[in-house]
Design a protein around this motif. Sequence first.
Motif, PDB file in Angstrom:
ATOM      1  N   ALA A 192       0.831  -1.194   0.000  1.00  0.00           N
ATOM      2  CA  ALA A 192       0.000   0.000   0.000  1.00  0.00           C
ATOM      3  C   ALA A 192       0.868   1.247   0.000  1.00  0.00           C
ATOM      4  O   ALA A 192       1.979   1.250   0.525  1.00  0.00           O
ATOM      5  CB  ALA A 192      -0.913   0.018   1.225  1.00  0.00           C
ATOM      6  N   ALA A 193       0.345   2.297  -0.639  1.00  0.00           N
ATOM      7  CA  ALA A 193       1.010   3.597  -0.647  1.00  0.00           C
ATOM      8  C   ALA A 193      -0.061   4.589  -0.204  1.00  0.00           C
ATOM      9  O   ALA A 193      -1.192   4.542  -0.691  1.00  0.00           O
ATOM     10  CB  ALA A 193       1.505   3.942  -2.053  1.00  0.00           C
ATOM     11  N   VAL A 194       0.292   5.436   0.729  1.00  0.00           N
ATOM     12  CA  VAL A 194      -0.654   6.409   1.252  1.00  0.00           C
ATOM     13  C   VAL A 194      -0.065   7.806   1.152  1.00  0.00           C
ATOM     14  O   VAL A 194       1.088   8.025   1.505  1.00  0.00           O
ATOM     15  CB  VAL A 194      -0.969   6.125   2.739  1.00  0.00           C
ATOM     16  CG1 VAL A 194      -2.054   7.050   3.238  1.00  0.00           C
ATOM     17  CG2 VAL A 194      -1.372   4.677   2.922  1.00  0.00           C
ATOM     18  N   LEU A 195      -0.877   8.728   0.640  1.00  0.00           N
ATOM     19  CA  LEU A 195      -0.404  10.104   0.492  1.00  0.00           C
ATOM     20  C   LEU A 195      -1.038  10.967   1.586  1.00  0.00           C
ATOM     21  O   LEU A 195      -2.258  11.068   1.672  1.00  0.00           O
ATOM     22  CB  LEU A 195      -0.803  10.649  -0.887  1.00  0.00           C
ATOM     23  CG  LEU A 195      -0.097  11.925  -1.338  1.00  0.00           C
ATOM     24  CD1 LEU A 195       1.376  11.625  -1.624  1.00  0.00           C
ATOM     25  CD2 LEU A 195      -0.764  12.483  -2.578  1.00  0.00           C
ATOM     26  N   LEU A 196      -0.209  11.558   2.432  1.00  0.00           N
ATOM     27  CA  LEU A 196      -0.718  12.391   3.515  1.00  0.00           C
ATOM     28  C   LEU A 196      -0.397  13.862   3.268  1.00  0.00           C
ATOM     29  O   LEU A 196       0.603  14.187   2.643  1.00  0.00           O
ATOM     30  CB  LEU A 196      -0.082  11.992   4.855  1.00  0.00           C
ATOM     31  CG  LEU A 196      -0.177  10.565   5.362  1.00  0.00           C
ATOM     32  CD1 LEU A 196       0.285  10.525   6.812  1.00  0.00           C
ATOM     33  CD2 LEU A 196      -1.584  10.033   5.256  1.00  0.00           C
ATOM     34  N   GLU A 239      -3.271  14.403   7.421  1.00  0.00           N
ATOM     35  CA  GLU A 239      -4.521  13.746   7.045  1.00  0.00           C
ATOM     36  C   GLU A 239      -4.312  12.998   5.736  1.00  0.00           C
ATOM     37  O   GLU A 239      -3.536  13.430   4.874  1.00  0.00           O
ATOM     38  CB  GLU A 239      -5.636  14.789   6.888  1.00  0.00           C
ATOM     39  CG  GLU A 239      -6.091  15.355   8.228  1.00  0.00           C
ATOM     40  CD  GLU A 239      -7.109  16.482   8.077  1.00  0.00           C
ATOM     41  OE1 GLU A 239      -7.262  17.013   6.952  1.00  0.00           O
ATOM     42  OE2 GLU A 239      -7.739  16.827   9.090  1.00  0.00           O
ATOM     43  N   ILE A 240      -5.031  11.882   5.596  1.00  0.00           N
ATOM     44  CA  ILE A 240      -4.903  11.054   4.401  1.00  0.00           C
ATOM     45  C   ILE A 240      -5.595  11.710   3.203  1.00  0.00           C
ATOM     46  O   ILE A 240      -6.753  12.116   3.299  1.00  0.00           O
ATOM     47  CB  ILE A 240      -5.528   9.655   4.639  1.00  0.00           C
ATOM     48  CG1 ILE A 240      -4.755   8.934   5.761  1.00  0.00           C
ATOM     49  CG2 ILE A 240      -5.501   8.837   3.353  1.00  0.00           C
ATOM     50  CD1 ILE A 240      -5.340   7.594   6.155  1.00  0.00           C
ATOM     51  N   ARG A 241      -4.869  11.825   2.104  1.00  0.00           N
ATOM     52  CA  ARG A 241      -5.415  12.426   0.883  1.00  0.00           C
ATOM     53  C   ARG A 241      -5.750  11.361  -0.157  1.00  0.00           C
ATOM     54  O   ARG A 241      -6.785  11.412  -0.809  1.00  0.00           O
ATOM     55  CB  ARG A 241      -4.404  13.412   0.290  1.00  0.00           C
ATOM     56  CG  ARG A 241      -4.196  14.650   1.147  1.00  0.00           C
ATOM     57  CD  ARG A 241      -5.454  15.543   1.139  1.00  0.00           C
ATOM     58  NE  ARG A 241      -5.262  16.720   1.964  1.00  0.00           N
ATOM     59  CZ  ARG A 241      -6.023  17.005   3.028  1.00  0.00           C
ATOM     60  NH1 ARG A 241      -6.980  16.188   3.384  1.00  0.00           N
ATOM     61  NH2 ARG A 241      -5.791  18.096   3.727  1.00  0.00           N
ATOM     62  N   HIS A 242      -4.830  10.389  -0.344  1.00  0.00           N
ATOM     63  CA  HIS A 242      -5.058   9.331  -1.327  1.00  0.00           C
ATOM     64  C   HIS A 242      -4.444   8.027  -0.851  1.00  0.00           C
ATOM     65  O   HIS A 242      -3.483   8.030  -0.087  1.00  0.00           O
ATOM     66  CB  HIS A 242      -4.416   9.711  -2.671  1.00  0.00           C
ATOM     67  CG  HIS A 242      -4.910  10.993  -3.246  1.00  0.00           C
ATOM     68  ND1 HIS A 242      -6.143  11.121  -3.846  1.00  0.00           N
ATOM     69  CD2 HIS A 242      -4.341  12.227  -3.315  1.00  0.00           C
ATOM     70  CE1 HIS A 242      -6.318  12.363  -4.255  1.00  0.00           C
ATOM     71  NE2 HIS A 242      -5.236  13.059  -3.945  1.00  0.00           N
ATOM     72  N   THR A 243      -5.016   6.911  -1.340  1.00  0.00           N
ATOM     73  CA  THR A 243      -4.458   5.607  -0.990  1.00  0.00           C
ATOM     74  C   THR A 243      -4.450   4.708  -2.224  1.00  0.00           C
ATOM     75  O   THR A 243      -5.218   4.924  -3.166  1.00  0.00           O
ATOM     76  CB  THR A 243      -5.303   4.894   0.096  1.00  0.00           C
ATOM     77  OG1 THR A 243      -6.585   4.586  -0.452  1.00  0.00           O
ATOM     78  CG2 THR A 243      -5.448   5.755   1.339  1.00  0.00           C
ATOM     79  N   ALA A 244      -3.574   3.714  -2.229  1.00  0.00           N
ATOM     80  CA  ALA A 244      -3.498   2.751  -3.329  1.00  0.00           C
ATOM     81  C   ALA A 244      -3.013   1.424  -2.755  1.00  0.00           C
ATOM     82  O   ALA A 244      -2.118   1.396  -1.914  1.00  0.00           O
ATOM     83  CB  ALA A 244      -2.531   3.250  -4.398  1.00  0.00           C
TER      84      ALA A 244
END
Length: 235
Positions: free
Chosen positions: A55-59, A65-70
């Motif tokens: 998983a990759a998470v963009l904060l 705060e979480i903006r996007h996830t994959a």
Amino acid sequence: MPNDFLSPADQAAAEQQQRLLAAQVVRHDQLPTTIRTVAGVDVAYAQHSDQLVAAAVLLDAATLEIRHTAVVRLGAAFPYIPGLFSFRELPPIQQALAQLPEAPDLVICDGQGLAHPRRFGLACHLGVATGLPTIGCAKTRLVGSYHALGHPRGSTAELVLDGEVVGQALRTQPGINPLFVSIGHRVSLATACHWVLRCAPTYRQPETTRAADHLVNQELHRLLAAALPPAPDGM
DNA sequence: GCGACAG
DNA sequence: ATCTTGTCGC
């Protein structure tokens, strides 16, 4: 084809690849003046399966705060061998990062950077492979030695290997075991520690890693549930 | 030869 | 990393 260098024929070839690529690591700050986003990446897997879930998470760097996830799933192409960790986890991690709608300004990895036998841990490998600024942030030590550090949050101790400072033991929470921070690519050690501490205001691990960890475990549980025989509902 | 050994 | 049960605490 572009992934050939991620799947060396054997251990000796993998180690040689690391020695070669290690020369490309940039150890000084070469990142955006203003960091707007910071990404977290992590991998999970079931013992009796060759499937890796990454998983990759963009904060948001300011609010965390979480903006996007994959999330992606990929068969393992390399076994886990201390020192050759990246050949196992880098493929799915790179895929997950590529799925994000935008590239992060900085990436915090769950593993070592320069604090590695050949100075080329996962964070360095991901940085050199993508060109992104990266930081190594491991829960335990792989190489090097360090002296006791203070108890307050923010206390540090140099991690030394062969007379060289390869990282920093960093206490992110008072009285709790430190994390091992090291340069990944295009980020100095001081800047790396600054960002790890900044991203870990409440827990031992930075929010980036926590968010990515949560996602991979959630996806792994879905996979396991789908793979198991449907349970009879005895009523 | 004997430990150590990211996730 | 994963497996595994309960327990203590906010």
